[in-house]
Scaffold this motif. Structure first.
Motif, mmCIF file in Angstrom:
data_model
loop_
_atom_site.group_PDB
_atom_site.id
_atom_site.type_symbol
_atom_site.label_atom_id
_atom_site.label_comp_id
_atom_site.label_asym_id
_atom_site.label_seq_id
_atom_site.Cartn_x
_atom_site.Cartn_y
_atom_site.Cartn_z
ATOM 1 N N LYS A 190 25.961 -9.847 -22.726
ATOM 2 C CA LYS A 190 26.636 -8.731 -22.057
ATOM 3 C C LYS A 190 25.816 -8.227 -20.874
ATOM 4 O O LYS A 190 26.332 -8.010 -19.769
ATOM 5 N N GLU A 191 24.518 -8.071 -21.083
ATOM 6 C CA GLU A 191 23.652 -7.567 -20.019
ATOM 7 C C GLU A 191 23.537 -8.564 -18.868
ATOM 8 O O GLU A 191 23.578 -8.202 -17.699
ATOM 9 N N ALA A 192 23.398 -9.840 -19.205
ATOM 10 C CA ALA A 192 23.185 -10.857 -18.173
ATOM 11 C C ALA A 192 24.434 -11.127 -17.351
ATOM 12 O O ALA A 192 24.357 -11.328 -16.132
ATOM 13 N N SER A 193 25.590 -11.139 -17.998
ATOM 14 C CA SER A 193 26.828 -11.516 -17.311
ATOM 15 C C SER A 193 27.584 -10.339 -16.715
ATOM 16 O O SER A 193 28.346 -10.501 -15.767
ATOM 17 N N GLY A 194 27.379 -9.150 -17.299
ATOM 18 C CA GLY A 194 28.175 -8.002 -16.903
ATOM 19 C C GLY A 194 29.571 -8.021 -17.480
ATOM 20 O O GLY A 194 30.396 -7.149 -17.158
ATOM 21 N N LEU A 195 29.864 -8.999 -18.325
ATOM 22 C CA LEU A 195 31.193 -9.110 -18.927
ATOM 23 C C LEU A 195 31.270 -8.337 -20.244
ATOM 24 O O LEU A 195 30.282 -8.266 -20.980
ATOM 25 N N PRO A 196 32.440 -7.781 -20.567
ATOM 26 C CA PRO A 196 32.639 -7.239 -21.912
ATOM 27 C C PRO A 196 32.502 -8.357 -22.945
ATOM 28 O O PRO A 196 32.906 -9.495 -22.693
ATOM 29 N N VAL A 197 31.932 -8.045 -24.095
ATOM 30 C CA VAL A 197 31.706 -9.041 -25.135
ATOM 31 C C VAL A 197 32.390 -8.613 -26.423
ATOM 32 O O VAL A 197 32.209 -7.490 -26.901
ATOM 33 N N ILE A 198 33.184 -9.526 -26.961
ATOM 34 C CA ILE A 198 33.789 -9.384 -28.284
ATOM 35 C C ILE A 198 32.860 -10.111 -29.246
ATOM 36 O O ILE A 198 32.546 -11.284 -29.042
ATOM 37 N N CYS A 199 32.425 -9.442 -30.286
ATOM 38 C CA CYS A 199 31.396 -10.000 -31.166
ATOM 39 C C CYS A 199 31.943 -10.221 -32.571
ATOM 40 O O CYS A 199 32.375 -9.276 -33.238
#
Length: 467
Positions: A362-371
């Motif tokens: 999430k931090e590296a890509s800036g994308l929202p992450v579904i976990c």
């Protein structure tokens, strides 16, 4: 065109509970932070036509309060189905049935995301018309678990596959779905190209990570061209391959690492992806997915049904007839995993097992992450959301055990009265029997367990929509 910065914008609706705080991604609003992960048994017809059972199945979870449902794996081509009996999206004729399902789910203020799937060599049971044809893959080598056969794809076949993804994505939008999810994890076709432990090609689709990611990026580009920029598109990735999880020290290659997936996530963000759905493992099943026990007593029946499908299944079937080997297989399955100690399962280690990796991606890509990761307690979910390790959680087994789990959270219940035990009997039995909880200890009686397992068929037969 680079992804805009508002892709993870959070709705400002006031709420004290992060689980029920709405989230908007690329114009798609999720009413809460619990999504039903891809979860569906063989309730459809052999040719991929959708049944009433599929509609009744998905409505069970929409009524239970989840914000969105990710469909069971929807084959983009008949030869790419992992197992027959799942609704496909391989032809325009499927659009009306998907449209009806989406409309039914929307009645419960629940979003519907269609998962685009192509198995490649990770094909458990082929349709009869493909039984003697090795499935296309990035390699001609069989997999480690079953020894499932494969053949290395040609360049024209790869180009055709890219367009098949695009056409399937277009059908999903035509059906009124709220978005799509592209499967690039757990040893399926795109992961077969991504993984350094699987891909053994000697052309432009192998080499460094960028070369191995070429097909995945081509698929995303084609899908975006087909559905436009204003349609939700997520991708399911494995954070870590752990290729030798149950074969070390015989096999040393570990495959892709978290660092590889982090780098890939940056490229996907630049290419216009909306969200990443994080899983683990380079096969399915795998000690990391779904994490938990290996129920070898049930596995004997599974390997019997797969006896002729792989080069390793006959020997495994024979060895599983003997209790000492079954005990060894159970130990070996989880011996290198942090949630197993000896023969004891550590449930606290399973729930939220992917959240640290999710936070880094999430931090590296800036994308929202579904976990995904064994979620089923409100406290653990709140903790992950409040710490911003992920944007929403996805649940499969926990909702299979308790379809109304979100309603239980809304009523102030922190944990389900009868939680999932991570026994994985649901997984091992799904090829032969209805997808259901087969952990008898969770029920008052054996009869109640079977009643629950078969109830979706009864609902479908009488057209029940409100239960």
């Amino acid at each position: 065109m680079p992804h805009t910065l508002d892709r993870g914008h959070m709705d400002t609706s006031p709420t004290d509970d992060p689980i029920f705080r709405p989230l908007t991604i690329n114009g798609l609003t999720f009413k809460n932070r619990v999504i039903r992960s891809s979860l569906g048994g063989r309730v459809d017809y052999y040719d991929g036509s959708m049944s009433e059972g599929r509609i009744a199945w998905d409505l069970r979870f929409a009524r239970g309060g989840v914000s969105a449902i990710i469909s069971s794996n929807s084959g983009i081509r008949a030869d790419g189905m992992a197992v027959p009996g799942y609704a496909t999206i391989d032809d325009d004729r499927t659009i009306p049935s998907w449209r009806r399902l989406v409309q039914e789910v929307h009645r419960y203020d629940c979003r519907y995301i269609i998962q685009l799937h192509f198995a490649g060599r990770q094909r458990d049971i082929p349709r009869k018309d493909f039984v003697d044809i090795p499935p296309p893959s990035a390699t001609s080598r069989p997999d480690l678990l079953y020894g499932l056969r494969a053949r290395r794809m040609t360049i024209p076949e790869i180009e055709d596959l890219v367009q098949d993804y695009a056409r399937a994505a277009w059908r999903a939008r035509e059906a009124g779905a709220d978005g799509i999810e592209i499967v690039a994890c757990n040893g399926y076709i795109l992961h077969q190209f991504l993984s350094s432990a699987i891909n053994d090609r000697e052309d432009e689709y192998n080499g460094d990570l960028r070369a191995r990611a070429r097909l995945t990026l081509e698929v995303l580009k084609a899908v975006r061209s087909a559905v436009g920029r204003d349609f939700f598109v997520s991708m399911k990735l494995s954070g870590r391959d752990e290729h030798n999880a149950y074969t070390a020290p015989l096999v040393r290659a570990v495959g892709n690492t978290l660092a590889d997936t982090i780098e890939l996530s940056r490229w996907l963000a630049e290419a216009g992806l909306d969200a990443i759905h994080l899983s683990q493992g380079d096969s399915f099943p795998h000690p990391l997915v779904p994490a938990g026990r290996l129920p070898t007593d049930d596995a004997r029946r599974l390997f019997a049904s797969l006896f002729y499908e792989g080069t390793r299944t006959p020997l495994a079937f024979l060895l599983l007839q003997f209790a000492p080997f079954r005990r060894f297989a159970e130990w070996n399955w989880g011996r290198r995993m942090p949630f197993v100690r000896g023969r004891d399962l550590l449930p606290d280690k399973i729930e939220g097992m992917n959240e640290d990796d999710a936070a880094k991606i999430k931090e590296a890509s800036g994308l929202p992450v579904i976990c995904v990761g064994g979620w089923q307690s409100a406290g653990r979910i709140r903790e992950a959301l409040e710490a911003d390790r992920c944007d929403t959680v996805s649940i499969a087994r926990g909702l299979l055990a308790n379809p109304d789990l979100v309603h239980q959270f809304a009523q102030g219940q922190e944990n389900p009265e009868r939680p999932c035990t991570y026994c994985n009997r649901c997984l091992i039995n799904v090829v032969q029997y209805p997808l259901a909880c087969w952990e008898e200890a969770r029920f008052d009686s054996r009869e109640q367990m079977f009643h629950e397992a078969y109830s979706v068929y009864k609902e479908a037969a009488v057209g029940v929509r409100e239960v």
